[in-house]
Design a protein around this motif. Sequence first.
Motif, PDB file in Angstrom:
ATOM      1  N   GLY A  90       0.809  -1.222   0.000  1.00  0.00           N
ATOM      2  CA  GLY A  90       0.000   0.000   0.000  1.00  0.00           C
ATOM      3  C   GLY A  90       0.834   1.260   0.000  1.00  0.00           C
ATOM      4  O   GLY A  90       0.506   2.243  -0.673  1.00  0.00           O
ATOM      5  N   THR A  91       1.944   1.236   0.744  1.00  0.00           N
ATOM      6  CA  THR A  91       2.816   2.411   0.825  1.00  0.00           C
ATOM      7  C   THR A  91       3.553   2.644  -0.491  1.00  0.00           C
ATOM      8  O   THR A  91       3.664   3.783  -0.955  1.00  0.00           O
ATOM      9  CB  THR A  91       3.843   2.242   1.971  1.00  0.00           C
ATOM     10  OG1 THR A  91       3.151   1.831   3.151  1.00  0.00           O
ATOM     11  CG2 THR A  91       4.578   3.533   2.250  1.00  0.00           C
ATOM     12  N   GLY A 129       1.784  14.262   3.317  1.00  0.00           N
ATOM     13  CA  GLY A 129       1.343  12.878   3.544  1.00  0.00           C
ATOM     14  C   GLY A 129       2.491  11.894   3.462  1.00  0.00           C
ATOM     15  O   GLY A 129       2.604  10.966   4.286  1.00  0.00           O
ATOM     16  N   VAL A 130       3.374  12.082   2.481  1.00  0.00           N
ATOM     17  CA  VAL A 130       4.548  11.203   2.339  1.00  0.00           C
ATOM     18  C   VAL A 130       5.451  11.323   3.568  1.00  0.00           C
ATOM     19  O   VAL A 130       5.971  10.317   4.074  1.00  0.00           O
ATOM     20  CB  VAL A 130       5.334  11.545   1.050  1.00  0.00           C
ATOM     21  CG1 VAL A 130       6.662  10.799   1.008  1.00  0.00           C
ATOM     22  CG2 VAL A 130       4.508  11.191  -0.184  1.00  0.00           C
ATOM     23  N   LEU A 131       5.636  12.540   4.053  1.00  0.00           N
ATOM     24  CA  LEU A 131       6.470  12.758   5.241  1.00  0.00           C
ATOM     25  C   LEU A 131       5.845  12.099   6.480  1.00  0.00           C
ATOM     26  O   LEU A 131       6.565  11.541   7.320  1.00  0.00           O
ATOM     27  CB  LEU A 131       6.663  14.255   5.492  1.00  0.00           C
ATOM     28  CG  LEU A 131       7.481  15.004   4.429  1.00  0.00           C
ATOM     29  CD1 LEU A 131       7.525  16.495   4.749  1.00  0.00           C
ATOM     30  CD2 LEU A 131       8.901  14.452   4.338  1.00  0.00           C
ATOM     31  N   VAL A 132       4.512  12.145   6.584  1.00  0.00           N
ATOM     32  CA  VAL A 132       3.818  11.476   7.693  1.00  0.00           C
ATOM     33  C   VAL A 132       4.032   9.960   7.607  1.00  0.00           C
ATOM     34  O   VAL A 132       4.335   9.308   8.615  1.00  0.00           O
ATOM     35  CB  VAL A 132       2.303  11.815   7.681  1.00  0.00           C
ATOM     36  CG1 VAL A 132       1.538  10.930   8.670  1.00  0.00           C
ATOM     37  CG2 VAL A 132       2.080  13.281   8.014  1.00  0.00           C
ATOM     38  N   ILE A 133       3.904   9.403   6.384  1.00  0.00           N
ATOM     39  CA  ILE A 133       4.122   7.960   6.184  1.00  0.00           C
ATOM     40  C   ILE A 133       5.542   7.577   6.602  1.00  0.00           C
ATOM     41  O   ILE A 133       5.757   6.609   7.344  1.00  0.00           O
ATOM     42  CB  ILE A 133       3.886   7.562   4.699  1.00  0.00           C
ATOM     43  CG1 ILE A 133       2.402   7.707   4.346  1.00  0.00           C
ATOM     44  CG2 ILE A 133       4.345   6.129   4.447  1.00  0.00           C
ATOM     45  CD1 ILE A 133       2.122   7.637   2.852  1.00  0.00           C
ATOM     46  N   GLY A 255      -0.492   1.477  10.850  1.00  0.00           N
ATOM     47  CA  GLY A 255      -0.907   2.251  12.008  1.00  0.00           C
ATOM     48  C   GLY A 255      -1.817   3.390  11.583  1.00  0.00           C
ATOM     49  O   GLY A 255      -1.881   3.756  10.402  1.00  0.00           O
ATOM     50  N   GLY A 256      -2.540   3.962  12.554  1.00  0.00           N
ATOM     51  CA  GLY A 256      -3.470   5.046  12.258  1.00  0.00           C
ATOM     52  C   GLY A 256      -2.816   6.230  11.583  1.00  0.00           C
ATOM     53  O   GLY A 256      -3.354   6.784  10.614  1.00  0.00           O
ATOM     54  N   LEU A 257      -1.608   6.626  12.039  1.00  0.00           N
ATOM     55  CA  LEU A 257      -0.932   7.791  11.458  1.00  0.00           C
ATOM     56  C   LEU A 257      -0.454   7.508  10.033  1.00  0.00           C
ATOM     57  O   LEU A 257      -0.478   8.397   9.182  1.00  0.00           O
ATOM     58  CB  LEU A 257       0.242   8.212  12.350  1.00  0.00           C
ATOM     59  CG  LEU A 257      -0.181   8.913  13.667  1.00  0.00           C
ATOM     60  CD1 LEU A 257       0.992   9.021  14.618  1.00  0.00           C
ATOM     61  CD2 LEU A 257      -0.763  10.301  13.372  1.00  0.00           C
ATOM     62  N   ILE A 262      -1.369   8.262   4.085  1.00  0.00           N
ATOM     63  CA  ILE A 262      -1.874   7.760   2.797  1.00  0.00           C
ATOM     64  C   ILE A 262      -3.082   8.589   2.354  1.00  0.00           C
ATOM     65  O   ILE A 262      -3.210   8.967   1.184  1.00  0.00           O
ATOM     66  CB  ILE A 262      -2.241   6.261   2.909  1.00  0.00           C
ATOM     67  CG1 ILE A 262      -0.963   5.421   3.050  1.00  0.00           C
ATOM     68  CG2 ILE A 262      -3.048   5.793   1.697  1.00  0.00           C
ATOM     69  CD1 ILE A 262      -1.191   3.965   3.402  1.00  0.00           C
ATOM     70  N   ALA A 263      -3.967   8.904   3.310  1.00  0.00           N
ATOM     71  CA  ALA A 263      -5.157   9.714   3.007  1.00  0.00           C
ATOM     72  C   ALA A 263      -4.777  11.116   2.540  1.00  0.00           C
ATOM     73  O   ALA A 263      -5.397  11.667   1.616  1.00  0.00           O
ATOM     74  CB  ALA A 263      -6.056   9.792   4.241  1.00  0.00           C
TER      75      ALA A 263
END
Length: 291
Positions: A90-91, A129-133, A255-257, A262-263
Amino acid sequence: LPFTAGIRYMLLSTLSFAVMNVFIKKVSNIPAMEVVFFRCAVSMLLCFYIIWQDKADWKGSNRKLLLARGIFGTIALYTFFITLQQIPLGTAVTIQYLSPIFTTIIAIFWLHEKVKPLQWLFFALSFAGVLVIKGFDSRISLTMLAVGITSALASGFAYNMVRSLKEKEHTMVVVLHFQLIGALTGFVFMLFDWKTPQGWEWFYLIMIGICTQLGQVNLTKALQSEKIANVTIFNYLGILYALGFGFILFGEHYGGLTLWGIALVLAGVLLNYFYQQKEHKAEKDLTTVEE
């Protein structure tokens, strides 16, 4: 939207590419460039057959641009396959979905297209979003993140070249040069780094090529039978397929984060997509009024 033929073709295309990604992950112990060879070789043979049927010149007339498209396409494919094999499905697919944003940014310089201020906000949202992933998923190293972004960037260059070749070359000639360069590059790499597939791996490698062609054929049919705006949105189901297949087939958990990351990527890409469609419609309506 009604469930039209174009939408059906696009759903089949998205599913075909999603299944292809699963098969690529199934051969994670085989060098990525060897997988590129099998993927491109099968498609290359099918392209040659279609071009022969259509009596077109396989060499094309815009040779330098075709070569450059093939090189960037191969780089994008190789780096994408590495991420598919090394990080959660998914990532890997999510990071690759940055390619429409890179395509838009590159078009500023390549095709002299304009980007509105609001679009930069959407781009920033996706990159955030990419940085959060990356920050909240320990399975993704900085190296793999860089490889994934390289794939999306190379795709952006390749897509701009495809757009430059529009109406200048037979569609299959453009596709062929990508497959041809991918197969030749893969073959050279295999001479130095070959791993003999075992048992089911032969089946997986052949299926990668077949799923690729099914995806390409249905994608072409979708774009030819429906307005692009009506069908391309369904391409983003790929992320949902990847998350689902990753969870069911490979036991991947997020994980949720990470899911929030991804969102954010998906939100930025989709907001940019809808904004572009709205601007395009406004320009078209203005042209109609002026006429």
